[in-house]
Structure formats: structure tokens, C-alpha cells
Design a protein around this motif. Structure first.
Motif, PDB file in Angstrom:
ATOM      1  N   GLU A  13       0.717  -1.215   0.016  1.00  0.00           N
ATOM      2  CA  GLU A  13      -0.020  -0.058  -0.080  1.00  0.00           C
ATOM      3  C   GLU A  13       0.855   1.521  -0.024  1.00  0.00           C
ATOM      4  OE1 GLU A  13      -3.262   0.125   0.015  1.00  0.00           O
ATOM      5  OE2 GLU A  13      -3.291  -2.126  -0.218  1.00  0.00           O
ATOM      6  N   VAL A  14       1.971   1.275   0.556  1.00  0.00           N
ATOM      7  CA  VAL A  14       2.567   2.510   0.760  1.00  0.00           C
ATOM      8  C   VAL A  14       3.240   2.659  -0.495  1.00  0.00           C
ATOM      9  CG1 VAL A  14       4.531   3.657   1.891  1.00  0.00           C
ATOM     10  CG2 VAL A  14       2.948   2.346   3.468  1.00  0.00           C
ATOM     11  N   ARG A  15       3.197   3.952  -1.168  1.00  0.00           N
ATOM     12  CA  ARG A  15       3.686   4.262  -2.387  1.00  0.00           C
ATOM     13  C   ARG A  15       4.945   5.472  -2.522  1.00  0.00           C
ATOM     14  NH1 ARG A  15       2.185  -0.232  -4.245  1.00  0.00           N
ATOM     15  NH2 ARG A  15      -0.026  -0.455  -4.784  1.00  0.00           N
ATOM     16  N   ASP A  16       5.146   5.893  -1.041  1.00  0.00           N
ATOM     17  CA  ASP A  16       6.272   7.085  -1.042  1.00  0.00           C
ATOM     18  C   ASP A  16       7.488   6.323  -1.326  1.00  0.00           C
ATOM     19  OD1 ASP A  16       7.897   8.915  -0.159  1.00  0.00           O
ATOM     20  OD2 ASP A  16       6.508   9.283   1.331  1.00  0.00           O
ATOM     21  N   PRO A  17       8.369   6.907  -2.133  1.00  0.00           N
ATOM     22  CA  PRO A  17       9.699   6.410  -2.793  1.00  0.00           C
ATOM     23  C   PRO A  17      10.678   6.663  -1.694  1.00  0.00           C
ATOM     24  CG  PRO A  17       9.125   8.502  -4.210  1.00  0.00           C
ATOM     25  CD  PRO A  17       7.868   8.033  -3.232  1.00  0.00           C
ATOM     26  N   PRO A  61      -3.105   1.099  17.998  1.00  0.00           N
ATOM     27  CA  PRO A  61      -2.021   1.972  18.722  1.00  0.00           C
ATOM     28  C   PRO A  61      -1.529   2.911  17.582  1.00  0.00           C
ATOM     29  CG  PRO A  61      -0.816  -0.173  18.471  1.00  0.00           C
ATOM     30  CD  PRO A  61      -2.322  -0.548  18.081  1.00  0.00           C
ATOM     31  N   HIS A  62      -1.166   4.178  18.322  1.00  0.00           N
ATOM     32  CA  HIS A  62      -0.594   5.288  17.464  1.00  0.00           C
ATOM     33  C   HIS A  62       0.946   4.757  17.186  1.00  0.00           C
ATOM     34  CE1 HIS A  62      -3.406   8.262  18.089  1.00  0.00           C
ATOM     35  NE2 HIS A  62      -3.525   8.038  19.153  1.00  0.00           N
ATOM     36  N   LEU A  63       1.349   4.938  15.890  1.00  0.00           N
ATOM     37  CA  LEU A  63       2.431   4.230  15.423  1.00  0.00           C
ATOM     38  C   LEU A  63       3.552   5.386  15.352  1.00  0.00           C
ATOM     39  CD1 LEU A  63       1.162   2.347  12.418  1.00  0.00           C
ATOM     40  CD2 LEU A  63       1.645   1.484  14.667  1.00  0.00           C
ATOM     41  N   ARG A  64       4.851   4.894  15.771  1.00  0.00           N
ATOM     42  CA  ARG A  64       5.985   5.839  15.566  1.00  0.00           C
ATOM     43  C   ARG A  64       7.233   5.028  15.220  1.00  0.00           C
ATOM     44  NH1 ARG A  64      10.650   7.239  18.313  1.00  0.00           N
ATOM     45  NH2 ARG A  64      10.465   5.911  19.914  1.00  0.00           N
ATOM     46  N   PHE A  65       7.734   5.411  14.153  1.00  0.00           N
ATOM     47  CA  PHE A  65       8.755   4.478  13.453  1.00  0.00           C
ATOM     48  C   PHE A  65      10.253   5.024  14.057  1.00  0.00           C
ATOM     49  CE2 PHE A  65       5.345   3.818  10.822  1.00  0.00           C
ATOM     50  CZ  PHE A  65       5.377   2.261  10.628  1.00  0.00           C
ATOM     51  N   ALA A  96       2.224   7.482   9.166  1.00  0.00           N
ATOM     52  CA  ALA A  96       1.659   6.503  10.236  1.00  0.00           C
ATOM     53  C   ALA A  96       0.255   6.502  10.306  1.00  0.00           C
ATOM     54  CB  ALA A  96       2.693   6.799  11.554  1.00  0.00           C
ATOM     55  N   GLY A  97      -0.170   7.517  10.091  1.00  0.00           N
ATOM     56  CA  GLY A  97      -1.845   7.749  10.368  1.00  0.00           C
ATOM     57  C   GLY A  97      -2.579   7.058   9.310  1.00  0.00           C
ATOM     58  N   PHE A  98      -1.870   6.874   7.956  1.00  0.00           N
ATOM     59  CA  PHE A  98      -2.628   6.138   6.970  1.00  0.00           C
ATOM     60  C   PHE A  98      -2.531   4.937   7.495  1.00  0.00           C
ATOM     61  CE2 PHE A  98      -1.274   3.621   3.222  1.00  0.00           C
ATOM     62  CZ  PHE A  98      -3.063   3.445   2.648  1.00  0.00           C
TER      63      PHE A  98
END
Length: 126
Positions: A26-30, A92-96, A75-77
Motif C-alpha cells: 500500500e505505501v507508495r512513497d519512494p 495504537p499510534h505508530l512511531r517509527f 503513520a496515520g494512513f
């Protein structure tokens, strides 16, 4: 019979597996690139989760920071996708966070190999 894993561990394993699938499909950010999730630490109340990752094929710190920024912005997506696809009451709220243990392990392995080769040279020189 007691459960083998605690609830927190089961939730962390589930989130780790689902996030890996999300990142792949799903994540399309290069800026994210080839990310591998190495671990997930969840708070006691399951409100927050820290997701540890590495960038495959890159030991560059700048590349890891770009990936971390992109992941934290998305992270919200990812949280909304997890909430949609799971039966969890709260996601949970995600933090990478970039996992430096892999790079540190490679550095330590290199040091050990160097020490062994120097020791062999000293032994053969006697």
C-alpha cells in the motif's frame, strides 16, 4: 495451561506482520524504499507502538532518516488501514524508529574477523 505469549506480544506480532504487508502493498512513497520491520515495542496500555525498521541494501544514515520521516508521516494512513482490516478495539499510534542494531552487529562482526586474522598472522610469524 498458561499461555505461551502475553497479550502484548501477540498484538506486537500481529501488528508487525500486518505492517510488513501494508508497507509492501500500500505505501507508495519512494522515500520509504525497501524497509524491513525488525521489531515492535508496544506500550502497556496498547495506545502507542514503536516500530523498529532497517532499510535493506543501504547502510547510509541519511537514507534511513529519509525513510523514517516518510514512515512517520504515513503513520496515520497505516493506522487507519490497520483499524479497517483488524478486529482490534483500538489500534495504537505508530512511531517509527531506525534499528541500528543490525549495522552495529555487522561492525562488531568485522572487528572480530579483523582480530582473528591479526592473531593468525602473529601465530604464523613465530
Amino acid at each position: 495451561m498458561a499461555r505461551e505469549y502475553s497479550r502484548d506480544q501477540r498484538v506486537a506480532d500481529y501488528l508487525k506482520r500486518e505492517l510488513a504487508i501494508l508497507l509492501q502493498r500500500e505505501v507508495r512513497d519512494p522515500r520509504v524504499g525497501m524497509v524491513n520491520i525488525t521489531g515492535l515495542k508496544i506500550s502497556r496500555d496498547s495506545a502507542h507502538a514503536t516500530v523498529f525498521f532497517t532499510v535493506l541494501g543501504s547502510e547510509d544514515q541519511q537514507r534511513a532518516e529519509e525513510s523514517q520521516l516518510a514512515l512517520n508521516q504515513g503513520a496515520g494512513f497505516m493506522r487507519s488501514q490497520l483499524a479497517r482490516d483488524s478486529r482490534m478495539r483500538t489500534v495504537p499510534h505508530l512511531r517509527f524508529a531506525h534499528d541500528t542494531s543490525v549495522g552495529h552487529g555487522a561492525y562488531m562482526e568485522d572487528l572480530i574477523e579483523r582480530a582473528v586474522s591479526e592473531d593468525k598472522q602473529r601465530q604464523s610469524g613465530r
